[in-house]
Write a protein that holds these residues in place. Structure first.
Motif, short mmCIF file in Angstrom:
data_model
loop_
_atom_site.label_atom_id
_atom_site.label_comp_id
_atom_site.label_asym_id
_atom_site.label_seq_id
_atom_site.Cartn_x
_atom_site.Cartn_y
_atom_site.Cartn_z
N GLN A 298 0.82 -1.21 0.00
CA GLN A 298 0.00 0.00 0.00
C GLN A 298 0.85 1.27 0.00
N TRP A 299 2.01 1.17 -0.68
CA TRP A 299 2.80 2.37 -0.91
C TRP A 299 2.09 3.21 -1.96
N LYS A 300 1.93 4.47 -1.66
CA LYS A 300 1.11 5.34 -2.51
C LYS A 300 1.84 5.80 -3.77
N LEU A 301 3.16 5.96 -3.68
CA LEU A 301 3.90 6.47 -4.83
C LEU A 301 4.02 5.39 -5.90
N PRO A 302 3.78 5.73 -7.15
CA PRO A 302 4.01 4.74 -8.23
C PRO A 302 5.50 4.46 -8.37
N ILE A 303 5.81 3.24 -8.76
CA ILE A 303 7.22 2.88 -9.00
C ILE A 303 7.60 3.35 -10.39
N THR A 304 8.36 4.43 -10.45
CA THR A 304 8.69 5.04 -11.73
C THR A 304 10.11 4.72 -12.19
N SER A 305 10.98 4.33 -11.26
CA SER A 305 12.38 4.05 -11.62
C SER A 305 12.76 2.63 -11.23
N LEU A 306 13.46 1.95 -12.12
CA LEU A 306 14.03 0.64 -11.84
C LEU A 306 15.54 0.75 -11.91
N TYR A 307 16.22 0.01 -11.05
CA TYR A 307 17.68 -0.07 -11.09
C TYR A 307 18.06 -1.54 -11.23
N ALA A 308 18.75 -1.87 -12.31
CA ALA A 308 19.18 -3.25 -12.56
C ALA A 308 20.67 -3.37 -12.25
N ILE A 309 21.00 -4.21 -11.27
CA ILE A 309 22.38 -4.36 -10.82
C ILE A 309 22.93 -5.68 -11.34
N GLY A 310 24.00 -5.62 -12.13
CA GLY A 310 24.54 -6.83 -12.72
C GLY A 310 26.03 -6.74 -12.97
N ASP A 311 26.61 -7.87 -13.41
CA ASP A 311 28.06 -7.94 -13.63
C ASP A 311 28.41 -8.21 -15.08
N ASN A 312 27.40 -8.41 -15.94
CA ASN A 312 27.65 -8.83 -17.32
C ASN A 312 27.14 -7.76 -18.29
N LEU A 313 28.05 -7.21 -19.07
CA LEU A 313 27.69 -6.16 -20.02
C LEU A 313 26.67 -6.63 -21.05
N MET A 314 26.82 -7.87 -21.51
CA MET A 314 26.03 -8.35 -22.63
C MET A 314 24.65 -8.86 -22.23
N THR A 315 24.42 -9.05 -20.95
CA THR A 315 23.10 -9.49 -20.51
C THR A 315 22.48 -8.47 -19.57
N ASP A 316 23.09 -8.25 -18.41
CA ASP A 316 22.52 -7.35 -17.40
C ASP A 316 22.43 -5.91 -17.89
N ILE A 317 23.52 -5.40 -18.40
CA ILE A 317 23.56 -3.99 -18.81
C ILE A 317 22.81 -3.80 -20.12
N TYR A 318 23.09 -4.65 -21.10
CA TYR A 318 22.39 -4.57 -22.39
C TYR A 318 20.88 -4.67 -22.17
N GLY A 319 20.45 -5.64 -21.36
CA GLY A 319 19.01 -5.84 -21.15
C GLY A 319 18.35 -4.67 -20.45
N ALA A 320 19.00 -4.15 -19.41
CA ALA A 320 18.43 -3.00 -18.70
C ALA A 320 18.32 -1.79 -19.61
N ASN A 321 19.36 -1.54 -20.40
CA ASN A 321 19.34 -0.39 -21.31
C ASN A 321 18.32 -0.58 -22.43
N LEU A 322 18.17 -1.83 -22.89
CA LEU A 322 17.18 -2.11 -23.92
C LEU A 322 15.77 -1.86 -23.40
#
Length: 441
Positions: A298-322
């Motif tokens: 019952q948090w009133k604020l909408p979730i507007t930002s996501l932060y993806a934490i990873g160690d792999n450029l080609m999966t974690d970073i690429y996917g989050a940026n995509l």
């Protein structure tokens, strides 16, 4: 990869009202019960954690992991922000992975806070009644049934029914001539969960199934197109365990399969769908669980930002940026000024992203995301230069690189540029709290 983006965009078919009705069901299983006191800060962001290389290396926890999660729970043991664990592992059930994480991190994790590479398969209801061949290791039959498949055949079952097909290992060849058992139903689709143990056996039998249209009693038909539907989970070329250097992942197995198929037929192997990071579908599923947790608390604020934490450029970073690029396009579709600017720049309205029509072959329980951004945070405890010093400027660290991503994902240098680079997951949590001006109580 056929129609992944139209399929992905076709998921947004239900109203937010329907999503709210379902959110209680999901959230109630996530350990996010109770009403949030108004005196406590309410987050407008959610966290997506990779596991291997971020929280653990093989079976060994990374020291910073417990330190990070001490900051993420309050005195009652409740999480102060919504979060999910997004892993490309696919060799166990979600509950098994949740139990492992609970033990490692010292906080209660439930299966609905875990997204395995195969989790989005539960939305592929078109295939749930078909006879599917599954490849991988671990309890593959149980995993397949857990995500909705009702008629499943494993590589081992196939090999036992057709013993003359597995001939690479001389010690496993049948000692006496044998006839196929031939009592299996015709295979109608192939699902690849993760890297198998005996690659030669799996590669041989998967190619056999594709080239015989699921009927192993017949001969190869190399000119028959298209082949049976193929769904693959986990595209990681490499992953980080206890060894000093990365190990082969399922993506390496896919490279072998794709090249063998093309060498034999002269044609490209086609996927019905690719899931797991960096697929947008996986990130949207994660966003849905984040949103559901916030609603349950019952948090009133909408979730507007996501932060993806990873160690792999080609999966974690690429996917989050995509996924962030997709969210940007959604905002642009609703902004007349942005649309006008795009039309002026291109001279055409065809360049303006449009909502795709619903693909009636697919069903989904997901709804439109509330998030407007997905920011990538790279840690240095896994695949990415584990012994390197943290670069001073993330924008100057990765300008030229060999693309280790999957064949069907176009290389775009901008998509492998992390938003932030930190030493470990504890520093990542500190950075995010600072960026959001969030001070848990």
């Amino acid at each position: 990869m056929r129609g992944l983006v139209p399929f992905y965009r076709g998921l947004y078919t239900l109203s937010n009202r329907q999503a709210r009705r379902k959110a209680g069901t999901v959230g109630s299983r996530c350990g996010f019960c109770g009403t949030q006191s108004n005196s406590k800060p309410q987050p407008s962001f959610g966290l997506l954690f990779d596991i291997d290389g971020v929280l653990v290396r093989g079976r060994m926890p990374i020291p910073a992991a417990k330190k990070a999660f001490e900051k993420l729970v309050d005195s009652q043991g409740q999480f102060v922000v919504p979060l999910v664990f997004v892993t490309n592992a696919g060799n166990c059930l979600r509950q098994t992975k949740a139990d492992q994480l609970s033990h490692i991190l010292g906080v209660p994790i439930t299966q609905d806070q875990v997204i395995m590479s195969h989790s989005p398969l539960r939305m592929f209801k078109k295939f749930h009644d078909k006879c599917v061949l599954v490849s991988g290791q671990g309890p593959v039959l149980e995993i397949a049934k857990n995500v909705g498949f009702k008629n499943v055949v494993s590589i081992d079952i196939l090999r036992e029914s057709y013993p003359l097909l597995d001939m690479v290992d001389h010690n496993r060849r049948p000692k006496l001539p044998s006839n196929p058992v031939g009592n299996l139903p015709k295979v109608e689709a192939v699902v690849l969960f993760g890297e198998p143990i005996r690659w030669e056996t799996n590669l041989q039998l998967i190619v056999d199934v594709l080239l015989t249209n699921g009927n192993l009693s017949s001969v190869h038909q190399t000119q028959k197109m298209p082949h049976l539907p193929l769904l693959a989970c986990n595209m990681d070329l490499m992953w980080m365990a206890e060894a000093h250097s990365p190990r082969f992942g399922h993506g390496t197995f896919l490279v072998c399969l794709e090249n063998i198929y093309k060498k034999i037929t002269g044609k490209d192997l086609k996927y019905e769908a690719l899931m797991g990071k960096p697929s947008e579908l996986t990130y949207h599923f994660a966003e849905y669980l984040i949103r559901s947790q916030a609603m349950q608390r019952q948090w009133k604020l909408p979730i507007t930002s996501l932060y993806a934490i990873g160690d792999n450029l080609m999966t974690d970073i690429y996917g989050a940026n995509l996924y962030n690029r997709y969210l940007d396009e959604r905002v642009a579709r609703k902004n007349p000024k942005a649309i006008a600017k795009m039309v002026a720049a291109t001279g055409s309205t065809t360049a303006v992203p449009q909502e795709e029509e619903v693909d009636n072959l697919w069903e989904s329980e997901l709804a439109l995301p509330s998030a407007t951004s997905c920011k990538s945070v790279l840690v240095c405890t896994g695949v990415y230069n584990p012994k390197a010093e943290v670069p001073c400027d993330a924008n100057h660290c990765i300008k030229e690189t060999v693309f280790h991503g999957h064949r069907d994902f176009r290389f775009d240098p901008a998509l492998v540029e992390p938003g932030h680079i930190v030493q470990d997951v504890a520093e990542a949590v500190d950075l995010i709290f600072e960026q959001e001006k969030f001070v848990p109580q």
